[in-house]
Enzyme design. Sequence first.
Site, PDB file in Angstrom:
ATOM      1  N   LYS A   1      64.055  96.004  -5.072  1.00 27.18           N
ATOM      2  CA  LYS A   1      63.516  95.028  -4.112  1.00 27.18           C
ATOM      3  C   LYS A   1      64.207  95.193  -2.761  1.00 27.18           C
ATOM      4  O   LYS A   1      65.419  95.093  -2.649  1.00 27.18           O
ATOM      5  CB  LYS A   1      63.741  93.605  -4.646  1.00 27.18           C
ATOM      6  CG  LYS A   1      63.187  92.517  -3.752  1.00 27.18           C
ATOM      7  CD  LYS A   1      63.190  91.170  -4.459  1.00 27.18           C
ATOM      8  CE  LYS A   1      64.478  90.420  -4.390  1.00 27.18           C
ATOM      9  NZ  LYS A   1      64.891  89.992  -3.047  1.00 27.18           N
TER      10      LYS A   1
ATOM     11  N   ASP B   1      59.915  92.709  -0.207  1.00 28.22           N
ATOM     12  CA  ASP B   1      60.124  91.255  -0.214  1.00 28.22           C
ATOM     13  C   ASP B   1      60.271  90.767   1.233  1.00 28.22           C
ATOM     14  O   ASP B   1      61.379  90.556   1.714  1.00 28.22           O
ATOM     15  CB  ASP B   1      61.385  90.940  -1.031  1.00 28.22           C
ATOM     16  CG  ASP B   1      61.745  89.461  -1.029  1.00 28.22           C
ATOM     17  OD1 ASP B   1      60.936  88.635  -0.568  1.00 28.22           O
ATOM     18  OD2 ASP B   1      62.856  89.126  -1.496  1.00 28.22           O
TER      19      ASP B   1
ATOM     20  N   LYS C   1      57.772  88.410   2.383  1.00 23.65           N
ATOM     21  CA  LYS C   1      57.057  87.125   2.354  1.00 23.65           C
ATOM     22  C   LYS C   1      56.123  86.916   3.550  1.00 23.65           C
ATOM     23  O   LYS C   1      56.422  86.165   4.481  1.00 23.65           O
ATOM     24  CB  LYS C   1      58.064  85.967   2.275  1.00 23.65           C
ATOM     25  CG  LYS C   1      59.024  86.068   1.102  1.00 23.65           C
ATOM     26  CD  LYS C   1      60.020  84.924   1.091  1.00 23.65           C
ATOM     27  CE  LYS C   1      61.039  85.055  -0.020  1.00 23.65           C
ATOM     28  NZ  LYS C   1      61.997  86.161   0.161  1.00 23.65           N
TER      29      LYS C   1
ATOM     30  N   ASP D   1      50.784  84.653   7.814  1.00 21.74           N
ATOM     31  CA  ASP D   1      50.137  84.805   9.126  1.00 21.74           C
ATOM     32  C   ASP D   1      48.657  84.488   8.962  1.00 21.74           C
ATOM     33  O   ASP D   1      48.233  84.065   7.881  1.00 21.74           O
ATOM     34  CB  ASP D   1      50.366  86.245   9.638  1.00 21.74           C
ATOM     35  CG  ASP D   1      50.442  86.301  11.154  1.00 21.74           C
ATOM     36  OD1 ASP D   1      49.583  85.682  11.814  1.00 21.74           O
ATOM     37  OD2 ASP D   1      51.357  86.967  11.690  1.00 21.74           O
TER      38      ASP D   1
ATOM     39  N   THR E   1      63.518  77.895  -2.252  1.00 17.15           N
ATOM     40  CA  THR E   1      64.511  77.031  -2.918  1.00 17.15           C
ATOM     41  C   THR E   1      65.379  76.302  -1.893  1.00 17.15           C
ATOM     42  O   THR E   1      66.027  75.316  -2.212  1.00 17.15           O
ATOM     43  CB  THR E   1      65.417  77.850  -3.869  1.00 17.15           C
ATOM     44  OG1 THR E   1      65.656  79.110  -3.274  1.00 17.15           O
ATOM     45  CG2 THR E   1      64.764  78.037  -5.208  1.00 17.15           C
TER      46      THR E   1
ATOM     47  N   ARG F   1      73.648  89.964  -7.099  1.00 18.28           N
ATOM     48  CA  ARG F   1      75.109  90.102  -7.078  1.00 18.28           C
ATOM     49  C   ARG F   1      75.756  90.247  -8.445  1.00 18.28           C
ATOM     50  O   ARG F   1      76.840  90.839  -8.550  1.00 18.28           O
ATOM     51  CB  ARG F   1      75.707  88.909  -6.314  1.00 18.28           C
ATOM     52  CG  ARG F   1      75.496  89.024  -4.825  1.00 18.28           C
ATOM     53  CD  ARG F   1      75.701  87.716  -4.115  1.00 18.28           C
ATOM     54  NE  ARG F   1      74.632  86.772  -4.418  1.00 18.28           N
ATOM     55  CZ  ARG F   1      74.543  85.552  -3.900  1.00 18.28           C
ATOM     56  NH1 ARG F   1      75.467  85.137  -3.056  1.00 18.28           N
ATOM     57  NH2 ARG F   1      73.531  84.766  -4.206  1.00 18.28           N
TER      58      ARG F   1
HETATM   59  O1  C5P Z   1      72.524  87.910  -5.732  1.00 17.77           O
HETATM   60  P1  C5P Z   1      71.446  87.044  -6.314  1.00 17.77           P
HETATM   61  O2  C5P Z   1      71.205  87.304  -7.789  1.00 17.77           O
HETATM   62  O3  C5P Z   1      71.672  85.591  -6.038  1.00 17.77           O
HETATM   63  O4  C5P Z   1      70.137  87.520  -5.541  1.00 17.77           O
HETATM   64  C1  C5P Z   1      68.908  86.916  -5.733  1.00 17.77           C
HETATM   65  C2  C5P Z   1      67.829  87.612  -4.993  1.00 17.77           C
HETATM   66  O5  C5P Z   1      66.632  86.885  -5.213  1.00 17.77           O
HETATM   67  C3  C5P Z   1      68.013  87.675  -3.479  1.00 17.77           C
HETATM   68  O6  C5P Z   1      67.413  88.882  -3.007  1.00 17.77           O
HETATM   69  C4  C5P Z   1      67.263  86.470  -2.971  1.00 17.77           C
HETATM   70  O7  C5P Z   1      66.747  86.647  -1.689  1.00 17.77           O
HETATM   71  C5  C5P Z   1      66.122  86.374  -3.999  1.00 17.77           C
HETATM   72  N1  C5P Z   1      65.585  85.019  -4.154  1.00 17.77           N
HETATM   73  C6  C5P Z   1      66.336  83.924  -4.567  1.00 17.77           C
HETATM   74  N2  C5P Z   1      65.768  82.690  -4.713  1.00 17.77           N
HETATM   75  C7  C5P Z   1      64.473  82.508  -4.456  1.00 17.77           C
HETATM   76  C8  C5P Z   1      63.679  83.587  -4.040  1.00 17.77           C
HETATM   77  C9  C5P Z   1      64.277  84.847  -3.911  1.00 17.77           C
HETATM   78  O8  C5P Z   1      67.532  84.077  -4.819  1.00 17.77           O
HETATM   79  N3  C5P Z   1      63.938  81.329  -4.642  1.00 17.77           N
END
Ligand code: C5P
Length: 247
Positions: free
Chosen positions: A37, A64, A66, A69, A128, A220
């Site tokens: 992604k 990703d 999003k 428009d 979120t 992460r």
């Molecule tokens: O590092 P981590 O597991 O928190 O990363 C989550 C990934 O999912 C990031 O790329 C973040 O932008 C994406 N994401 C999120 N919550 C959402 C939508 C997307 O954490 N509601």
Amino acid sequence: MINEEIKEKIVLALDVETIEEAKELVEEMKDYTGTFKVGLQLFMGYGLEIVNYILSKNANFFLDVKLHDIPNTVKKASENIVLRGANFFNIHCTGGLEMMKSAREGADNKAKELNKKPPVILGVTMLTSISKDVMNNEFGIDKDVSKFALELAKLAKEAGLDGVVASAVEVENIKKELGKEFKVLCPGIRPKWSLKDDQKRIATPSEAIKRGADYIVLGRAVTKAQNRIEAMKMIYKEIEEELCLQH
Ligand code: C5P
């Protein structure tokens, strides 16, 4: 032997600063990752260089960014997203039914023209980061966030999108309301042994899959691990054990 059933569900978020780090991650993780992604940060910094690198490794590419428009702009952008090789991309459901239909139409037409499989288009219902307070007081929408998110998910289905992005906590309800075939991609995934970071509504990889997640986003928990391959192997093991999946 890699469990292909699990690999297909794994979406690795390339949330890194430099192209070198991103390429290193792709190289290291490609055997364990169905889809990489690319988010706004990396795409704005390195655009097609990272996209082409991912595709050269025969992995899926998820854009990703999003989209949100007017319908015509989104349609044209969706055509180009498919032209660039994206297997997945996402759009804001709050762009409305017509905008979502336009994304579907643009993407499907271009895929047909190129003789390719149409991409998976996922709707983002409510970010979120948007709380009930923001929704009620800033947007003037007097609704509960999760109810509104479900209404938007219904609209996404009506527009022909493949599914939505949602927390693992919401998967069962979305599947109940919109059917098993409607795909759900879950971020906020944390194995038991990993840090929560800033994520609040988390689930372990196996919990998310048990609840019905079609795809899980790993970020992460893997990318910041001391030993990334070991972290990935532990995630596979946890899923295999909890779901009794055989190689
Ligand atoms: O590092 P981590 O597991 O928190 O990363 C989550 C990934 O999912 C990031 O790329 C973040 O932008 C994406 N994401 C999120 N919550 C959402 C939508 C997307 O954490 N509601």
